[in-house]
Design an enzyme around this catalytic site. Structure first.
Site, short mmCIF file in Angstrom:
data_model
loop_
_atom_site.label_atom_id
_atom_site.label_comp_id
_atom_site.label_asym_id
_atom_site.label_seq_id
_atom_site.Cartn_x
_atom_site.Cartn_y
_atom_site.Cartn_z
N HIS B 130 0.83 -1.21 0.00
CA HIS B 130 0.00 0.00 0.00
C HIS B 130 0.87 1.26 0.00
CE1 HIS B 130 -3.70 2.31 1.16
NE2 HIS B 130 -2.79 3.14 1.64
N GLU B 131 1.78 1.34 0.95
CA GLU B 131 2.58 2.57 1.06
C GLU B 131 3.51 2.73 -0.14
OE1 GLU B 131 1.61 4.76 2.97
OE2 GLU B 131 0.39 3.57 4.35
N HIS B 134 1.72 4.13 -3.04
CA HIS B 134 1.61 5.59 -3.02
C HIS B 134 2.84 6.25 -3.64
CE1 HIS B 134 -2.16 6.00 -1.06
NE2 HIS B 134 -1.79 5.61 0.15
N HIS B 140 -5.90 5.93 -3.26
CA HIS B 140 -6.74 4.86 -2.71
C HIS B 140 -7.72 4.30 -3.73
CE1 HIS B 140 -5.73 6.47 1.50
NE2 HIS B 140 -4.83 5.62 1.06
N CYS B 141 -7.87 2.99 -3.65
CA CYS B 141 -8.67 2.27 -4.62
C CYS B 141 -10.03 1.95 -4.00
CB CYS B 141 -7.94 0.99 -4.99
SG CYS B 141 -8.80 -0.04 -6.17
N CYS B 146 -8.45 -4.68 -2.77
CA CYS B 146 -7.17 -4.26 -3.34
C CYS B 146 -6.30 -3.68 -2.23
CB CYS B 146 -7.43 -3.21 -4.41
SG CYS B 146 -5.93 -2.47 -5.07
N CYS B 165 -5.48 -4.86 -7.59
CA CYS B 165 -6.57 -5.11 -8.53
C CYS B 165 -6.09 -4.77 -9.94
CB CYS B 165 -7.79 -4.27 -8.16
SG CYS B 165 -7.60 -2.53 -8.58
N CYS B 168 -5.32 -0.98 -10.65
CA CYS B 168 -4.11 -0.51 -9.98
C CYS B 168 -2.86 -1.13 -10.60
CB CYS B 168 -4.15 -0.81 -8.48
SG CYS B 168 -5.26 0.28 -7.58
#
Ligand SMILES: Nc1ncnc2c1ncn2[C@@H]1O[C@H](COP(=O)(O)OP(=O)(O)OP(=O)(O)O)[C@@H](O)[C@H]1O
Ligand SMILES: [Mg+2]
Ligand SMILES: [Zn+2]
Ligand SMILES: [Zn+2]
Lengths: 452, 186
Positions: B130-131, B134, B140-141, B146, B165, B168
């Protein structure tokens, strides 16, 4: 689609302001951050924010509540959230009476802020959708019929928004089926001329003389078959927009005539003696490379520069594959309704096939493929089998024969490379095809120095 | 060799680092380089909050970025915060070079529950993806499964998978590709 919404954070403390802004940006919002009420008001005057986060206590100048009151005068619809520390909660409650939508006490639970923001944005989205819906009823084509989540396409939407009410000529390029006509309509129907005519002329479809009379009209008896006077498309488009599709295909004589219209907005009907004047915005489109045509002397450079005031180039569908699932969903909904079929969705395998296909005919080809699949589909879900006609053996697979002169290591390496290629770099999938776990695959890739 | 570097800031267990290495490599496709572990980030400690400022941690990570560092991920056992929020699981520079994740709130023990190694490792992987996502510019999805979905609590975090996903991953692929084109590798 958070990037449509702007948020302003107002706080005198740098780290507070910047970390808050950064956090909201990760959520996809466009965020500005300023240090004082004064600056906040300057910002509020020049742009429109959906939400203002305002620190209650700011030294010097105007404080949070005053800032809020001024902002609400400028933008009565904006939501203001007051940021406060425990000590000043009472004042924050006063702020609510003055019109703050909400206050938060710092440090605040991340969940609380994200719920608060998404609640506000949800309402705003709904309000906006209502507006759009109303627009849709009055205008046949709203800008939002164009489906895309691609950033380049969104830049185009922004551009359309900015230029829709100008009179400047627009030249739209892009491969066949990328949506050039849709964009032309969006420009017309989102601008000042929306209530006036939008007239399309397909320049490729007609022979030179016919096209000439189509564009400029003719007087009775001006040529064989001209049994009465006829208005041309330029006249019909008066006050509105004329869309010249496939402009790259017109003859050199017509190129000259068009140049004159573009320069002076004046022309004659074929066989006419009276000069006519119109107020028409011109949007032209072509799938050809006009600049190249200019260099090769097939297209007048002066006309090219007249047309090329605002240029929009639509990316091909294979360059924005992320739109394929959205478009597929959109077309399935529309087409199964139109075709009275009960197809509701597409399987993962089917979608993957669509994502992997190259779409030389772009969105139109996708639309046609879905139509064909829906017509023949026997269930409520489209699957790979329904798209067999797309011919998946595009990049002609080589027959595999057992290599006899390699070491086992080399063979293992080759198999891994081929599998990763086949899964487009998806390691989990590759590992499962190879029947090993991900960490083993990781080790092998490191050992053989396999690039990804 | 351009690589994504991972550095422990404080004591981080080997299995957590190995999991991170594998999932980060798997998701982003770059060579992984483990930097020598560092001490707890005491420089970022905030007396009043009794927590560690993620901003300060990111700033110090930035100083460690070298020319062949594609991205740098800091992993720390300490609890991180930003001034506005009571805590953060992680933080990153959007479109930037550095990201940091905190393992503190990913452990069952933090909430007085029985430890669960598997769950903890899985959360660690998702938070890192996640990070780092970015830093590649992903926001954000909406797809809740995801890893790029926003998670502000463990339920949301646990609902996510460790696989981006389709949209992304396509966006990621595009950015990574343009990075390669602009001179990294090949
Ligand atoms: N982004 C989109 N969202 C929804 N529908 C789209 C989109 N782009 C194209 N379409 C649909 O695809 C079809 C082709 O679009 P359009 O006629 O605008 O393409 P074009 O670029 O003018 O093609 P050509 O060069 O072949 O004339 C139309 O049915 C249109 O409604
Ligand atoms: Mg067209
Ligand atoms: Zn995030
Ligand atoms: Zn996603």
């Amino acid at each position: 689609m958070n990037q449509h919404w702007n948020i302003l954070v107002v706080d005198d403390e740098e780290i507070m302001r910047e970390s808050m802004a950064a956090w909201l940006r990760e959520d996809g919002y466009t965020v500005d951050a300023v240090v004082s009420g004064r600056e906040a008001l300057d910002k509020a005057r020049e742009s429109n924010y959906a939400i203002y986060f305002i620190d209650l206590k700011m030294p010097g100048g105007i404080d949070g509540i005053e800032t809020m009151m001024e902002i609400r005068k400028l933008h009565p619809d904006a939501s203001v959230i007051i940021i406060t520390a425990y000590a000043t909660v009472d004042t924050a409650i006063t702020a609510m009476k003055e019109g703050a939508q909400e206050y938060i006490v710092k440090p605040c639970n991340p969940e609380e802020i994200s719920l608060l923001v998404s609640r506000i944005i949800k309402v705003k989205n709904l309000q906006r959708e209502n507006v759009i819906l109303r627009k849709k009823l009055s205008r046949q084509y709203s800008f939002h019929d164009i489906i895309s989540k691609n950033p380049k396409m969104h830049d185009i939407f922004t551009l359309i928004h900015e230029v829709s009410s100008l009179k400047s000529t627009v030249l739209i390029g892009g491969e066949s089926g990328t949506g050039k006509e849709l964009i032309a309509r969006a420009i017309h129907f989102s601008g000042d001329r929306a209530g006036r005519p939008f007239i399309t002329v397909s320049c490729a479809a007609l022979a030179e003389t016919l096209l000439e009379s189509e564009l400029f009209g003719h007087e009775k008896g001006s040529f064989t078959g001209a049994s009465s006077q006829k208005k041309g498309k330029f006249e019909m488009a008066n006050g509105g927009t004329i869309f010249l599709d496939e402009i790259g295909d017109i003859s050199s004589k017509l190129q000259m005539d068009l140049l004159r219209v573009l320069q002076e907005r004046k022309f004659y009907r074929v066989g006419g003696v009276q000069e006519l004047e119109v107020d028409v915005r011109v949007i032209a489109a072509t799938h050809r490379d006009l600049l190249q045509a200019v260099q090769e002397g097939r297209f007048r450079d002066d006309l090219y520069y007249r047309l090329n005031v605002i240029t929009i180039h639509l990316p091909s569908l294979r360059d924005r594959r992320e739109d394929i699932p959205l478009l597929a969903k959109h077309f399935i909904e529309r087409l199964s309704h139109e075709l009275s079929k009960n197809v509701q969705e597409i399987s993962e395998g089917g979608l993957k096939l669509l994502m992997d296909y190259d779409w030389p005919g772009n969105v139109r080809e996708l639309e046609n493929a879905l139509e064909r699949a829906i017509v023949t589909c026997r269930s409520t879900i489209l699957s790979e089998e329904d798209f067999q006609f797309l011919g998946k053996a595009k990049n002609g697979k080589k027959e595999w024969s057992l290599p006899a002169h390699v070491t086992l290591d080399e063979l293992e390496k080759q198999v891994i490379v081929a599998t990763i290629e086949r899964t487009h770099g998806n390691i989990k999938e590759a590992a499962s095809i190879l029947g090993i776990d991900r960490s083993t695959l990781y080790d092998r890739i490191k050992r053989y120095n396999i690039p990804r | 060799m351009p690589s994504i570097a991972i550095v422990a800031l404080g004591v981080v267990e080997e299995d957590a680092l190995a999991t991170l290495e594998l999932s980060v490599w798997e998701t982003f496709g770059f060579e992984i380089q483990r930097l020598p572990p560092q001490e707890n980030p005491e420089f970022a400690f905030d007396e009043e909050r009794r927590q560690y400022s993620s901003e300060k941690i990111l700033r110090s990570l930035l100083k460690e970025v070298r020319s062949d560092t594609v991205k740098l991920l800091g992993v720390t056992p300490v609890d991180m915060f930003i001034p506005m929020l009571s805590f953060v699981f992680g933080q990153a520079q959007l479109h930037g070079k550095v990201a940091a994740i905190s393992l503190a709130r990913l452990r069952q023990e933090f909430y007085g529950l029985e430890p669960n190694r598997g769950v903890f490792l899985h959360r660690t992987a998702k938070e890192a993806i996640h990070e780092l996502g970015h830093t590649w510019g992903l926001t954000h999805c909406r797809d809740r499964s995801c890893p790029m979905a926003l998670a502000t609590n463990l339920q949301q975090l646990d609902r996510k998978t460790d696989e981006l996903c389709t949209s992304c991953s396509i966006m990621l692929r595009e950015t990574v590709r343009s990075l390669h084109r602009s001179g990294y590798r090949s």
